[in-house]
Design a protein around this motif. Structure first.
Motif, PDB file in Angstrom:
ATOM      1  N   PHE A  28       0.988  -1.048  -0.070  1.00  0.00           N
ATOM      2  CA  PHE A  28       0.047  -0.433  -0.388  1.00  0.00           C
ATOM      3  C   PHE A  28       0.763   1.015   0.113  1.00  0.00           C
ATOM      4  O   PHE A  28       0.601   1.837  -0.894  1.00  0.00           O
ATOM      5  CB  PHE A  28      -0.840   0.001   1.389  1.00  0.00           C
ATOM      6  CG  PHE A  28      -2.160   0.989   1.100  1.00  0.00           C
ATOM      7  CD1 PHE A  28      -2.064   2.254   1.587  1.00  0.00           C
ATOM      8  CD2 PHE A  28      -2.624   1.696  -0.316  1.00  0.00           C
ATOM      9  CE1 PHE A  28      -2.495   3.130   2.175  1.00  0.00           C
ATOM     10  CE2 PHE A  28      -3.853   2.239   0.074  1.00  0.00           C
ATOM     11  CZ  PHE A  28      -3.579   3.286   1.259  1.00  0.00           C
ATOM     12  N   SER A  29       1.711   1.650   0.613  1.00  0.00           N
ATOM     13  CA  SER A  29       2.190   2.318   0.706  1.00  0.00           C
ATOM     14  C   SER A  29       3.528   3.243  -0.017  1.00  0.00           C
ATOM     15  O   SER A  29       4.652   3.564  -0.104  1.00  0.00           O
ATOM     16  CB  SER A  29       3.124   2.168   2.488  1.00  0.00           C
ATOM     17  OG  SER A  29       4.772   0.918   1.861  1.00  0.00           O
ATOM     18  N   ARG A  30       3.133   2.120  -0.632  1.00  0.00           N
ATOM     19  CA  ARG A  30       4.277   2.623  -2.200  1.00  0.00           C
ATOM     20  C   ARG A  30       3.570   2.551  -3.772  1.00  0.00           C
ATOM     21  O   ARG A  30       4.105   2.897  -4.969  1.00  0.00           O
ATOM     22  CB  ARG A  30       4.846   0.438  -3.469  1.00  0.00           C
ATOM     23  CG  ARG A  30       6.099   0.298  -2.138  1.00  0.00           C
ATOM     24  CD  ARG A  30       6.359  -1.180  -2.612  1.00  0.00           C
ATOM     25  NE  ARG A  30       7.570  -1.480  -1.680  1.00  0.00           N
ATOM     26  CZ  ARG A  30       8.297  -2.294  -1.932  1.00  0.00           C
ATOM     27  NH1 ARG A  30       8.181  -3.101  -3.527  1.00  0.00           N
ATOM     28  NH2 ARG A  30       9.347  -3.315  -1.666  1.00  0.00           N
ATOM     29  N   TYR A  31       2.109   2.859  -3.507  1.00  0.00           N
ATOM     30  CA  TYR A  31       1.536   3.812  -4.261  1.00  0.00           C
ATOM     31  C   TYR A  31       0.749   4.569  -4.018  1.00  0.00           C
ATOM     32  O   TYR A  31      -0.074   4.910  -3.087  1.00  0.00           O
ATOM     33  CB  TYR A  31       0.618   2.721  -5.208  1.00  0.00           C
ATOM     34  CG  TYR A  31      -0.283   1.247  -4.606  1.00  0.00           C
ATOM     35  CD1 TYR A  31      -1.193   1.607  -4.360  1.00  0.00           C
ATOM     36  CD2 TYR A  31       0.302   0.306  -4.260  1.00  0.00           C
ATOM     37  CE1 TYR A  31      -2.530   0.699  -2.922  1.00  0.00           C
ATOM     38  CE2 TYR A  31      -0.122  -0.422  -3.549  1.00  0.00           C
ATOM     39  CZ  TYR A  31      -2.012  -0.035  -3.131  1.00  0.00           C
ATOM     40  OH  TYR A  31      -2.366  -1.421  -2.562  1.00  0.00           O
ATOM     41  N   ALA A  32       0.423   5.959  -5.124  1.00  0.00           N
ATOM     42  CA  ALA A  32      -0.017   6.808  -5.025  1.00  0.00           C
ATOM     43  C   ALA A  32      -2.139   5.844  -4.737  1.00  0.00           C
ATOM     44  O   ALA A  32      -2.065   4.925  -5.451  1.00  0.00           O
ATOM     45  CB  ALA A  32      -0.623   7.750  -6.010  1.00  0.00           C
ATOM     46  N   VAL A  33      -2.603   6.988  -4.028  1.00  0.00           N
ATOM     47  CA  VAL A  33      -4.515   6.567  -4.202  1.00  0.00           C
ATOM     48  C   VAL A  33      -4.719   8.088  -4.674  1.00  0.00           C
ATOM     49  O   VAL A  33      -4.411   9.163  -3.909  1.00  0.00           O
ATOM     50  CB  VAL A  33      -4.646   6.641  -2.024  1.00  0.00           C
ATOM     51  CG1 VAL A  33      -6.404   6.120  -2.590  1.00  0.00           C
ATOM     52  CG2 VAL A  33      -3.869   4.777  -2.486  1.00  0.00           C
ATOM     53  N   ALA A  34      -6.463   7.793  -4.478  1.00  0.00           N
ATOM     54  CA  ALA A  34      -7.117   8.901  -5.436  1.00  0.00           C
ATOM     55  C   ALA A  34      -8.290   9.093  -4.966  1.00  0.00           C
ATOM     56  O   ALA A  34      -9.226   7.418  -4.818  1.00  0.00           O
ATOM     57  CB  ALA A  34      -6.859   9.519  -6.608  1.00  0.00           C
ATOM     58  N   TRP A  35      -9.059   9.386  -5.113  1.00  0.00           N
ATOM     59  CA  TRP A  35     -10.246   9.900  -4.737  1.00  0.00           C
ATOM     60  C   TRP A  35     -10.720  10.770  -6.511  1.00  0.00           C
ATOM     61  O   TRP A  35     -10.095  11.748  -6.518  1.00  0.00           O
ATOM     62  CB  TRP A  35     -10.697  10.193  -3.813  1.00  0.00           C
ATOM     63  CG  TRP A  35     -10.620   9.900  -2.741  1.00  0.00           C
ATOM     64  CD1 TRP A  35      -9.938   9.801  -1.558  1.00  0.00           C
ATOM     65  CD2 TRP A  35     -11.578   8.610  -1.916  1.00  0.00           C
ATOM     66  NE1 TRP A  35      -9.817   9.093  -0.780  1.00  0.00           N
ATOM     67  CE2 TRP A  35     -11.234   8.285  -1.163  1.00  0.00           C
ATOM     68  CE3 TRP A  35     -12.827   8.357  -2.621  1.00  0.00           C
ATOM     69  CZ2 TRP A  35     -11.494   7.011   0.224  1.00  0.00           C
ATOM     70  CZ3 TRP A  35     -13.760   7.476  -1.590  1.00  0.00           C
ATOM     71  CH2 TRP A  35     -12.510   6.122  -0.382  1.00  0.00           C
ATOM     72  N   PHE A  36     -11.832   9.950  -7.000  1.00  0.00           N
ATOM     73  CA  PHE A  36     -13.076  10.913  -7.720  1.00  0.00           C
ATOM     74  C   PHE A  36     -14.035  10.300  -7.998  1.00  0.00           C
ATOM     75  O   PHE A  36     -14.396   9.371  -7.005  1.00  0.00           O
ATOM     76  CB  PHE A  36     -11.418   9.736  -9.625  1.00  0.00           C
ATOM     77  CG  PHE A  36     -11.108   9.973  -9.652  1.00  0.00           C
ATOM     78  CD1 PHE A  36      -9.749   9.075  -9.408  1.00  0.00           C
ATOM     79  CD2 PHE A  36     -10.563  10.994 -10.599  1.00  0.00           C
ATOM     80  CE1 PHE A  36      -8.679  10.016  -9.915  1.00  0.00           C
ATOM     81  CE2 PHE A  36      -8.884  11.206 -11.316  1.00  0.00           C
ATOM     82  CZ  PHE A  36      -8.837  10.603 -10.903  1.00  0.00           C
ATOM     83  N   ARG A  37     -14.536  11.443  -8.151  1.00  0.00           N
ATOM     84  CA  ARG A  37     -16.771  11.422  -8.510  1.00  0.00           C
ATOM     85  C   ARG A  37     -17.250  11.134  -9.433  1.00  0.00           C
ATOM     86  O   ARG A  37     -16.722  12.275 -10.514  1.00  0.00           O
ATOM     87  CB  ARG A  37     -16.339  12.436  -7.295  1.00  0.00           C
ATOM     88  CG  ARG A  37     -16.769  13.895  -7.884  1.00  0.00           C
ATOM     89  CD  ARG A  37     -16.851  14.823  -5.886  1.00  0.00           C
ATOM     90  NE  ARG A  37     -16.768  16.494  -7.398  1.00  0.00           N
ATOM     91  CZ  ARG A  37     -17.144  17.210  -6.721  1.00  0.00           C
ATOM     92  NH1 ARG A  37     -17.285  16.656  -4.918  1.00  0.00           N
ATOM     93  NH2 ARG A  37     -16.964  18.016  -6.517  1.00  0.00           N
ATOM     94  N   ARG A  38     -18.057  10.482  -9.454  1.00  0.00           N
ATOM     95  CA  ARG A  38     -19.035  11.202 -10.933  1.00  0.00           C
ATOM     96  C   ARG A  38     -20.594  11.378 -10.486  1.00  0.00           C
ATOM     97  O   ARG A  38     -20.836  10.966  -9.830  1.00  0.00           O
ATOM     98  CB  ARG A  38     -19.020   9.871 -11.256  1.00  0.00           C
ATOM     99  CG  ARG A  38     -20.001  10.028 -12.646  1.00  0.00           C
ATOM    100  CD  ARG A  38     -20.130   8.709 -13.780  1.00  0.00           C
ATOM    101  NE  ARG A  38     -19.353   8.609 -14.401  1.00  0.00           N
ATOM    102  CZ  ARG A  38     -18.467   7.803 -15.091  1.00  0.00           C
ATOM    103  NH1 ARG A  38     -18.350   6.201 -13.953  1.00  0.00           N
ATOM    104  NH2 ARG A  38     -17.352   7.092 -15.398  1.00  0.00           N
ATOM    105  N   ALA A  39     -20.669  12.620 -10.541  1.00  0.00           N
ATOM    106  CA  ALA A  39     -22.227  13.565 -10.317  1.00  0.00           C
ATOM    107  C   ALA A  39     -23.079  12.312 -12.084  1.00  0.00           C
ATOM    108  O   ALA A  39     -23.283  12.421 -12.960  1.00  0.00           O
ATOM    109  CB  ALA A  39     -22.027  14.909 -10.389  1.00  0.00           C
ATOM    110  N   PRO A  40     -24.329  12.814 -11.478  1.00  0.00           N
ATOM    111  CA  PRO A  40     -25.226  12.066 -11.959  1.00  0.00           C
ATOM    112  C   PRO A  40     -25.225  13.278 -13.914  1.00  0.00           C
ATOM    113  O   PRO A  40     -25.421  14.497 -13.367  1.00  0.00           O
ATOM    114  CB  PRO A  40     -26.380  12.131 -11.421  1.00  0.00           C
ATOM    115  CG  PRO A  40     -26.384  12.836  -9.702  1.00  0.00           C
ATOM    116  CD  PRO A  40     -25.329  13.211  -9.786  1.00  0.00           C
ATOM    117  N   GLY A  41     -24.935  12.009 -14.189  1.00  0.00           N
ATOM    118  CA  GLY A  41     -25.447  13.018 -16.386  1.00  0.00           C
ATOM    119  C   GLY A  41     -24.127  13.894 -16.247  1.00  0.00           C
ATOM    120  O   GLY A  41     -24.004  14.703 -16.823  1.00  0.00           O
TER     121      GLY A  41
END
Length: 124
Positions: A28-41
């Motif tokens: 886990f510590s060897r890679y980057a993590v991100a959050w993305f999101r998809r709003a309706p439409g």
């Protein structure tokens, strides 16, 4: 690596919520993590990312000062703390990992492992 996002739900505008992204099957510590999101439409968009060490973070402009990304490498978990949420934050939130590097970016195409998404609904 497998990712499991959780913590979504219904929250009133101005409230707070914390999303979790639990990882398994990798270093886990060897890679980057991100959050993305998809709003309706709308297409999926970048929200925030964090480097493997946790030192470097990036945020979408509209969430700066309200959202905070963090990680606990001992627990193989990343978090997205959301406060002062707005109706326009309503979306399915996805966590993602770039398993090729610990350095993080904001580009969706750099992230090769994705969780299933967790729905956040902000009521006005």
């Amino acid at each position: 690596v497998q990712l499991q996002a959780s913590g979504g739900g219904l929250v009133q505008a101005g409230g707070s919520l914390r999303l979790s992204c639990a990882a398994s099957g990798g270093s886990f510590s060897r890679y980057a993590v991100a959050w993305f999101r998809r709003a309706p439409g709308k297409p999926r968009e970048f929200v925030s990312s964090i480097s493997g060490s946790g030192v470097t973070t990036y945020y979408k402009n509209s969430v700066k000062g309200r959202f905070s990304i963090s990680r606990d490498n001992a627990e193989n978990t990343a978090y997205l703390s959301m406060k002062s949420v707005k109706p326009e934050d309503t979306a399915v939130y996805y966590c993602a990992a770039d398993t090729s590097t610990a350095y993080t970016t904001t580009r969706e195409e750099d992230f090769d492992s994705w969780g299933q998404g967790t729905l956040v609904t902000v009521s006005s």
